[in-house]
Design a protein around this motif. Sequence first.
Motif, PDB file in Angstrom:
ATOM      1  N   LEU A   9       0.827  -1.201   0.000  1.00  0.00           N
ATOM      2  CA  LEU A   9       0.000   0.000   0.000  1.00  0.00           C
ATOM      3  C   LEU A   9       0.865   1.256   0.000  1.00  0.00           C
ATOM      4  CD1 LEU A   9      -2.809   1.234   0.179  1.00  0.00           C
ATOM      5  CD2 LEU A   9      -2.660   1.074   2.676  1.00  0.00           C
ATOM      6  N   ALA A  10       1.929   1.231   0.822  1.00  0.00           N
ATOM      7  CA  ALA A  10       2.829   2.383   0.900  1.00  0.00           C
ATOM      8  C   ALA A  10       3.528   2.603  -0.445  1.00  0.00           C
ATOM      9  CB  ALA A  10       3.862   2.165   1.997  1.00  0.00           C
ATOM     10  N   THR A  11       3.946   1.518  -1.090  1.00  0.00           N
ATOM     11  CA  THR A  11       4.608   1.613  -2.401  1.00  0.00           C
ATOM     12  C   THR A  11       3.651   2.180  -3.440  1.00  0.00           C
ATOM     13  OG1 THR A  11       5.997  -0.292  -1.848  1.00  0.00           O
ATOM     14  CG2 THR A  11       5.797   0.301  -4.172  1.00  0.00           C
ATOM     15  N   SER A  12       2.417   1.689  -3.399  1.00  0.00           N
ATOM     16  CA  SER A  12       1.405   2.163  -4.346  1.00  0.00           C
ATOM     17  C   SER A  12       1.133   3.649  -4.162  1.00  0.00           C
ATOM     18  CB  SER A  12       0.114   1.356  -4.158  1.00  0.00           C
ATOM     19  OG  SER A  12      -0.892   1.813  -5.022  1.00  0.00           O
ATOM     20  N   ASP A  13       1.023   4.060  -2.886  1.00  0.00           N
ATOM     21  CA  ASP A  13       0.794   5.485  -2.597  1.00  0.00           C
ATOM     22  C   ASP A  13       1.960   6.336  -3.086  1.00  0.00           C
ATOM     23  OD1 ASP A  13      -1.619   4.909  -1.474  1.00  0.00           O
ATOM     24  OD2 ASP A  13      -0.902   4.935   0.601  1.00  0.00           O
TER      25      ASP A  13
END
Length: 201
Positions: free
Chosen positions: A167-171
């Motif tokens: 999720l952090a990478t996607s954000d």
Amino acid sequence: MNAKANIEHADNNGWTALMFCAQNGHELCALIKAEANVNAVANDGFSALMLAAQNGHAMCARALIEAKAELNAADPSNGFTAFHTACIHGNADCVEALVRAGCDTSLRSKDGRTGRDMAQEQGNTAVLERLAALKRVDTNRKKKEQKRRKKQQERLAAEEEEATFSLATSDHVRARTPFLLSTAMRCSASCAVSAKHSGRR
């Protein structure tokens, strides 16, 4: 079994047909199927399960347990349960059937004794050895369950960590996309200008 037979009829001592069968190790299925009261109590405070346990009829005990006989019912005169009765009479198979069914082995009689205490006093080593073996099995089962739960928790934690990272990478990618597009467009425009100038030369 005759449908007209009164299976709950009791003699002067409060004994039913089920109690007599349990005491003598006879087949109980017909009576149980006919919905005989497995928790009926005689005048002396004994139930069918207590009688089976007292006389060492493990098959009868298991049949009564399966029919939902009350495991921890106690004789009001002395506080003996089926477990106490099986222990004091040295009936290890009945003891095992009761323990596996989940009876409360910590219950004390009116004089403060557990079933194990009674087995110890009577020198019933077969019962004591069976109880020790059942305890080892239960301990091993609990250890395996703890290990299984620990592995499950570790797996869930790893999955949660992976999901958080994704999720952090996607954000981060979404946040950087406008900048990257802008940079790409500027580079493209610059390259186009350079190529135009080169062509004029």
